[in-house]
Design a protein around this motif. Sequence first.
Motif, PDB file in Angstrom:
ATOM      1  N   TRP A 143       8.707  -1.481  -8.599  1.00  0.00           N
ATOM      2  CA  TRP A 143       7.350  -0.770  -9.223  1.00  0.00           C
ATOM      3  C   TRP A 143       6.302  -1.073  -8.549  1.00  0.00           C
ATOM      4  CZ3 TRP A 143      10.552  -3.707 -12.265  1.00  0.00           C
ATOM      5  CH2 TRP A 143      10.442  -5.183 -12.405  1.00  0.00           C
ATOM      6  N   GLU A 144       6.156  -2.251  -7.661  1.00  0.00           N
ATOM      7  CA  GLU A 144       5.031  -2.749  -7.324  1.00  0.00           C
ATOM      8  C   GLU A 144       3.974  -1.920  -6.503  1.00  0.00           C
ATOM      9  OE1 GLU A 144       2.788  -5.772  -7.174  1.00  0.00           O
ATOM     10  OE2 GLU A 144       3.556  -5.413  -9.475  1.00  0.00           O
ATOM     11  N   PRO A 145       4.583  -1.245  -5.543  1.00  0.00           N
ATOM     12  CA  PRO A 145       3.814  -0.274  -4.648  1.00  0.00           C
ATOM     13  C   PRO A 145       2.868   0.569  -5.604  1.00  0.00           C
ATOM     14  CG  PRO A 145       5.985  -0.311  -3.718  1.00  0.00           C
ATOM     15  CD  PRO A 145       5.959  -1.148  -5.009  1.00  0.00           C
ATOM     16  N   VAL A 146       3.363   1.062  -6.619  1.00  0.00           N
ATOM     17  CA  VAL A 146       2.835   2.060  -7.604  1.00  0.00           C
ATOM     18  C   VAL A 146       1.942   1.377  -8.372  1.00  0.00           C
ATOM     19  CG1 VAL A 146       3.193   3.503  -9.548  1.00  0.00           C
ATOM     20  CG2 VAL A 146       4.786   3.740  -7.716  1.00  0.00           C
ATOM     21  N   MET A 147       2.099   0.072  -8.965  1.00  0.00           N
ATOM     22  CA  MET A 147       1.246  -0.481  -9.648  1.00  0.00           C
ATOM     23  C   MET A 147       0.062  -1.239  -8.950  1.00  0.00           C
ATOM     24  SD  MET A 147       1.894  -0.436 -12.642  1.00  0.00           S
ATOM     25  CE  MET A 147       0.398  -1.135 -12.965  1.00  0.00           C
ATOM     26  N   ARG A 148       0.181  -1.647  -7.618  1.00  0.00           N
ATOM     27  CA  ARG A 148      -1.074  -1.958  -6.634  1.00  0.00           C
ATOM     28  C   ARG A 148      -2.004  -0.793  -6.406  1.00  0.00           C
ATOM     29  NH1 ARG A 148       2.996  -4.801  -3.452  1.00  0.00           N
ATOM     30  NH2 ARG A 148       3.273  -2.988  -2.391  1.00  0.00           N
ATOM     31  N   ARG A 149      -1.524   0.381  -6.641  1.00  0.00           N
ATOM     32  CA  ARG A 149      -2.436   1.532  -6.401  1.00  0.00           C
ATOM     33  C   ARG A 149      -2.959   1.438  -7.594  1.00  0.00           C
ATOM     34  NH1 ARG A 149       1.921   3.840  -3.739  1.00  0.00           N
ATOM     35  NH2 ARG A 149       2.618   5.246  -5.432  1.00  0.00           N
ATOM     36  N   VAL A 150      -2.390   1.396  -8.895  1.00  0.00           N
ATOM     37  CA  VAL A 150      -3.111   1.669 -10.029  1.00  0.00           C
ATOM     38  C   VAL A 150      -4.038   0.489 -10.338  1.00  0.00           C
ATOM     39  CG1 VAL A 150      -2.775   1.581 -12.546  1.00  0.00           C
ATOM     40  CG2 VAL A 150      -1.157   2.895 -11.358  1.00  0.00           C
ATOM     41  N   ARG A 151      -3.889  -0.656 -10.024  1.00  0.00           N
ATOM     42  CA  ARG A 151      -4.773  -1.855 -10.110  1.00  0.00           C
ATOM     43  C   ARG A 151      -5.809  -1.633  -9.157  1.00  0.00           C
ATOM     44  NH1 ARG A 151       0.514  -5.120 -10.213  1.00  0.00           N
ATOM     45  NH2 ARG A 151      -0.123  -5.444  -7.935  1.00  0.00           N
ATOM     46  N   ASP A 152      -5.645  -1.113  -8.162  1.00  0.00           N
ATOM     47  CA  ASP A 152      -6.881  -0.965  -7.176  1.00  0.00           C
ATOM     48  C   ASP A 152      -7.704   0.086  -7.664  1.00  0.00           C
ATOM     49  OD1 ASP A 152      -6.222  -2.631  -4.888  1.00  0.00           O
ATOM     50  OD2 ASP A 152      -5.140  -1.006  -3.852  1.00  0.00           O
ATOM     51  N   GLU A 153      -7.378   1.277  -8.529  1.00  0.00           N
ATOM     52  CA  GLU A 153      -8.068   2.292  -9.242  1.00  0.00           C
ATOM     53  C   GLU A 153      -8.980   1.497 -10.482  1.00  0.00           C
ATOM     54  OE1 GLU A 153      -5.489   5.043 -10.986  1.00  0.00           O
ATOM     55  OE2 GLU A 153      -4.767   5.717  -8.855  1.00  0.00           O
ATOM     56  N   PHE A 154      -8.270   0.386 -10.814  1.00  0.00           N
ATOM     57  CA  PHE A 154      -9.231  -0.314 -11.850  1.00  0.00           C
ATOM     58  C   PHE A 154      -9.845  -1.620 -11.471  1.00  0.00           C
ATOM     59  CE2 PHE A 154      -6.580   2.565 -14.425  1.00  0.00           C
ATOM     60  CZ  PHE A 154      -7.207   2.740 -15.486  1.00  0.00           C
ATOM     61  N   GLY A 155      -9.577  -1.716 -10.130  1.00  0.00           N
ATOM     62  CA  GLY A 155     -10.482  -3.057  -9.569  1.00  0.00           C
ATOM     63  C   GLY A 155      -9.956  -4.208  -9.919  1.00  0.00           C
ATOM     64  N   VAL A 156      -8.602  -4.459 -10.398  1.00  0.00           N
ATOM     65  CA  VAL A 156      -8.132  -5.584 -11.011  1.00  0.00           C
ATOM     66  C   VAL A 156      -6.815  -6.098 -10.215  1.00  0.00           C
ATOM     67  CG1 VAL A 156      -9.041  -5.329 -13.271  1.00  0.00           C
ATOM     68  CG2 VAL A 156      -6.876  -4.255 -12.688  1.00  0.00           C
ATOM     69  N   ASN A 157      -6.819  -5.809  -8.797  1.00  0.00           N
ATOM     70  CA  ASN A 157      -5.641  -6.099  -8.190  1.00  0.00           C
ATOM     71  C   ASN A 157      -5.410  -7.617  -7.878  1.00  0.00           C
ATOM     72  OD1 ASN A 157      -3.176  -5.729  -6.771  1.00  0.00           O
ATOM     73  ND2 ASN A 157      -4.318  -3.726  -5.594  1.00  0.00           N
ATOM     74  N   THR A 158      -4.259  -8.038  -7.511  1.00  0.00           N
ATOM     75  CA  THR A 158      -3.734  -9.372  -7.520  1.00  0.00           C
ATOM     76  C   THR A 158      -4.985 -10.439  -6.909  1.00  0.00           C
ATOM     77  OG1 THR A 158      -1.630  -8.568  -7.325  1.00  0.00           O
ATOM     78  CG2 THR A 158      -1.692 -10.805  -7.145  1.00  0.00           C
ATOM     79  N   PHE A 159      -4.787 -11.581  -7.774  1.00  0.00           N
ATOM     80  CA  PHE A 159      -5.696 -12.747  -7.024  1.00  0.00           C
ATOM     81  C   PHE A 159      -4.497 -14.044  -7.343  1.00  0.00           C
ATOM     82  CE2 PHE A 159      -6.883 -15.029 -10.932  1.00  0.00           C
ATOM     83  CZ  PHE A 159      -7.052 -13.935 -11.761  1.00  0.00           C
ATOM     84  N   ARG A 160      -4.777 -14.932  -6.551  1.00  0.00           N
ATOM     85  CA  ARG A 160      -4.036 -15.977  -6.433  1.00  0.00           C
ATOM     86  C   ARG A 160      -4.720 -17.023  -6.646  1.00  0.00           C
ATOM     87  NH1 ARG A 160      -1.990 -12.813  -1.891  1.00  0.00           N
ATOM     88  NH2 ARG A 160      -0.022 -12.000  -2.472  1.00  0.00           N
ATOM     89  N   ALA A 161      -4.117 -18.188  -6.905  1.00  0.00           N
ATOM     90  CA  ALA A 161      -4.496 -19.701  -7.184  1.00  0.00           C
ATOM     91  C   ALA A 161      -4.973 -20.277  -5.815  1.00  0.00           C
ATOM     92  CB  ALA A 161      -3.569 -20.431  -8.102  1.00  0.00           C
TER      93      ALA A 161
END
Length: 255
Positions: A143-161
């Motif tokens: 599901w990650e390709p879809v969720m990355r697009r959704v997170r981009d829309e909300f400006g909360v995409n993955t960040f890492r330590a």
Amino acid sequence: MGDLFGGAAPYYAKYRSGHGDPAIEHLAMTFGADSTVLDLGCGPGTVAIPLARRVRRVLAADPDEEMLAEGARLAAGVPNITWLSGDSTTLRAFPAFDHVVMGRSFHWMDRRAVLAELDELLPPGGVVAIIGPPPRDMEEGPWEPVMRRVRDEFGVNTFRAANSYQTSGEHHHEVLETSPFGDLDATSYENRRMYDLDAVIGLQLSYSYTAPARLGDRVAAFTGAARAALLAQNPSGRWEQRTVTEVLIARRPRA
């Protein structure tokens, strides 16, 4: 690290996959039934609760009070877990322990500093164990390709330590090999799990970058957008994911 997961504890407990009985049994056999084990960065007890049934005592430490409360709720009736507020910077404040295990927490720490301090605190024969998906063999959910697009829309995409393998390029193995605990043994366990739509949505709310506290009043909008996008990609609302759990045992080299 506590603020990173605000509101995520119940989702983390329900939707993050466990490590499986074989991996927990591997830890227990390594530590020994009479041992006291520190689970550093315990979350809601993903390792601490099943491990406590196999060792004398588990010290479950986490900086997030919601995670500790969720773990204590899930561990009702398990008497040999002590829930402690603290993290890798408060190691000397904890009761004495024989071994330490870290799950999905080690990459958030100053790994070399933690290992140097553990060398001072662990007794002879004390083991450092890391359990979780090895970054080099980590498969993203379907599901990650879809969720990355959704997170981009909300400006909360993955960040890492800052110290994570993905950011620094240093795998846990490489950090451990140059630490006082350079004698390594790694074993992997594979599993497959089915996720329905609710589980995939719940998983998103368990992550630091999409925890409810980070989304704030946009939680409903985010989950609604995620549901629509996921069903457009896969109308069945069911996904299978392969997971690999690595148990990495690190000991001091023999003289």
